[in-house]
Design an enzyme around this catalytic site. Structure first.
Site, PDB file in Angstrom:
ATOM      1  N   ASP A  67       0.806  -1.216   0.000  1.00  0.00           N
ATOM      2  CA  ASP A  67       0.000   0.000   0.000  1.00  0.00           C
ATOM      3  C   ASP A  67       0.846   1.276   0.000  1.00  0.00           C
ATOM      4  O   ASP A  67       2.060   1.224   0.200  1.00  0.00           O
ATOM      5  CB  ASP A  67      -0.936   0.016   1.217  1.00  0.00           C
ATOM      6  CG  ASP A  67      -0.240  -0.423   2.506  1.00  0.00           C
ATOM      7  OD1 ASP A  67      -0.968  -0.815   3.447  1.00  0.00           O
ATOM      8  OD2 ASP A  67       1.009  -0.414   2.578  1.00  0.00           O
ATOM      9  N   ASN A 136      -7.495  -2.951  14.257  1.00  0.00           N
ATOM     10  CA  ASN A 136      -8.893  -3.190  13.855  1.00  0.00           C
ATOM     11  C   ASN A 136      -9.022  -4.413  12.938  1.00  0.00           C
ATOM     12  O   ASN A 136     -10.066  -4.618  12.318  1.00  0.00           O
ATOM     13  CB  ASN A 136      -9.485  -1.948  13.166  1.00  0.00           C
ATOM     14  CG  ASN A 136      -8.791  -1.627  11.848  1.00  0.00           C
ATOM     15  OD1 ASN A 136      -7.943  -2.388  11.377  1.00  0.00           O
ATOM     16  ND2 ASN A 136      -9.149  -0.497  11.255  1.00  0.00           N
ATOM     17  N   HIS A 138      -7.245  -5.026  10.152  1.00  0.00           N
ATOM     18  CA  HIS A 138      -6.937  -4.844   8.725  1.00  0.00           C
ATOM     19  C   HIS A 138      -5.589  -5.459   8.363  1.00  0.00           C
ATOM     20  O   HIS A 138      -4.685  -5.556   9.191  1.00  0.00           O
ATOM     21  CB  HIS A 138      -7.006  -3.380   8.323  1.00  0.00           C
ATOM     22  CG  HIS A 138      -5.897  -2.485   8.778  1.00  0.00           C
ATOM     23  ND1 HIS A 138      -6.106  -1.215   9.225  1.00  0.00           N
ATOM     24  CD2 HIS A 138      -4.552  -2.659   8.835  1.00  0.00           C
ATOM     25  CE1 HIS A 138      -4.963  -0.642   9.533  1.00  0.00           C
ATOM     26  NE2 HIS A 138      -4.001  -1.512   9.324  1.00  0.00           N
ATOM     27  N   GLU A 143      -9.535  -2.037   5.296  1.00  0.00           N
ATOM     28  CA  GLU A 143     -10.240  -1.734   6.535  1.00  0.00           C
ATOM     29  C   GLU A 143     -11.457  -2.647   6.699  1.00  0.00           C
ATOM     30  O   GLU A 143     -11.936  -3.231   5.721  1.00  0.00           O
ATOM     31  CB  GLU A 143     -10.670  -0.256   6.531  1.00  0.00           C
ATOM     32  CG  GLU A 143      -9.524   0.743   6.337  1.00  0.00           C
ATOM     33  CD  GLU A 143      -8.686   0.917   7.596  1.00  0.00           C
ATOM     34  OE1 GLU A 143      -8.090   1.983   7.751  1.00  0.00           O
ATOM     35  OE2 GLU A 143      -8.630  -0.031   8.426  1.00  0.00           O
TER      36      GLU A 143
HETATM   37  C1  GLP Z   1      -0.677   0.079   8.539  1.00  0.00           C
HETATM   38  C2  GLP Z   1      -0.201  -0.702   7.316  1.00  0.00           C
HETATM   39  C3  GLP Z   1      -0.351  -2.166   7.549  1.00  0.00           C
HETATM   40  C4  GLP Z   1       0.292  -2.543   8.892  1.00  0.00           C
HETATM   41  C5  GLP Z   1      -0.471  -1.824   9.985  1.00  0.00           C
HETATM   42  C6  GLP Z   1       0.066  -2.159  11.364  1.00  0.00           C
HETATM   43  O1  GLP Z   1      -1.995   0.125   8.541  1.00  0.00           O
HETATM   44  N1  GLP Z   1      -0.956  -0.347   6.134  1.00  0.00           N
HETATM   45  O2  GLP Z   1       0.271  -2.884   6.486  1.00  0.00           O
HETATM   46  O3  GLP Z   1       0.211  -3.899   9.074  1.00  0.00           O
HETATM   47  O4  GLP Z   1      -0.339  -0.448   9.777  1.00  0.00           O
HETATM   48  O5  GLP Z   1       1.114  -1.336  11.659  1.00  0.00           O
HETATM   49  P1  GLP Z   1       2.117  -1.606  12.893  1.00  0.00           P
HETATM   50  O6  GLP Z   1       2.968  -2.736  12.481  1.00  0.00           O
HETATM   51  O7  GLP Z   1       2.859  -0.337  13.047  1.00  0.00           O
HETATM   52  O8  GLP Z   1       1.263  -1.949  14.088  1.00  0.00           O
END
Ligand code: GLP
Length: 260
Positions: A67, A136, A138, A143
């Site tokens: 993304d 959440n 995702h 989402e």
């Molecule tokens: C963002 C990214 C996801 C990632 C998520 C969790 O939303 N788009 O790919 O998995 O954050 O982030 P973190 O690893 O900082 O908890």
């Protein structure tokens, strides 16, 4: 799903790095899918170390990121372009032309998304897709309520995703409202999905993803349908799993040929 619970994120990330390093050695033209966020940082540090110490060769490897934010330039300090170059690409020998990250400044977003999907197909599909997990539920930026067969597309961020991204943009109000993300269908096309999740704040989402119903309200739960999903957790992220004893039994009794 294969659930691997480790004492801490470092040991968990080392297993993930071994899986990817072995693939790159056995299949130099591998296609890797990468994620951003705090979770995969130790994995990337391990891959950089293996590259430095053993010369692990990424020169024929192709990568696709999950993304990117829409409306910010790749050079923006909080773009996923900047993240990947800072934490991985500038430390390994993967050629720039083999690195693919969604174009957040594309004039025709639907066309750019179709082009991204086509590029994955042309590369032969993703061998290992690295994933993190949002609180959440995702994965990527799919989402809750995302179609379980969605493809790469524009997506509107949920408030809690913008809240957690806020520090990188000087406040939630400055976080872009839209992103381009691989879809759940795109992620499910990968030959292996390798999800990492660490810390107490992920425990509830992990329990729903692994042991709850498959539902668009917990997008990560779609991985229950994947024939080769490997979920690597630290003990805090695994704290709410009901069958942790079984997952540990399975891991401790793996035949040698299955060990990582
Ligand atoms: C963002 C990214 C996801 C990632 C998520 C969790 O939303 N788009 O790919 O998995 O954050 O982030 P973190 O690893 O900082 O908890």
């Amino acid at each position: 799903m294969e659930i691997i619970i480790q004492p801490d994120s470092q040991q968990a990330s080392q297993i993930a790095a071994r899986i990817i390093a072995r693939l790159v050695r056995e299949k130099p033209h591998s296609v890797l899918g990468f994620a951003t966020g705090n979770t995969p940082l130790q994995l990337y540090q391990n891959l950089v170390a293996v590259h430095g110490d053993t010369g692990l060769d990424f020169s024929d490897v192709t990568s696709f990121n999950l993304d990117e934010y829409i409306g910010i330039p790749p050079a923006h300090p909080s773009s996923f372009h900047s993240y990947m170059w800072a934490h991985l690409f500038s430390h390994i020998n993967m050629p720039k032309e083999r690195i693919n990250i969604p174009d957040g400044l594309a004039g025709d977003i639907p066309a750019a998304c179709r082009k991204y999907e086509q590029a994955i197909r042309t590369a032969g599909g993703i061998d290992v897709q690295v994933l993190g997990l949002g609180t959440n539920g995702h994965i990527g930026f799919n989402e809750p309520s995302s179609s379980l067969s969605s493809r790469t597309r524009i997506k509107t961020l949920a408030d809690d995703s913008r809240l957690s991204a806020g520090p990188g943009f000087g406040g939630q109000e400055n976080v872009p409202t839209h992103v381009i993300t691989m879809g759940l269908g795109t992620i499910m096309d990968a030959k292996m999905c390798l999800l990492l999740a660490f810390g107490k704040k992920k425990a509830a989402a992990v329990a729903k993803m692994v042991e709850g119903p498959v539902t668009a309200m917990v997008p990560g739960s779609v991985l229950q349908m994947h024939p080769r999903a490997v979920i690597i957790l630290d003990k805090d992220a695994a704290a709410e799993l009901k069958m942790a004893y079984y997952y540990n039994w399975v891991h401790d009794h793996k035949p040698d040929w299955q060990k990582y």
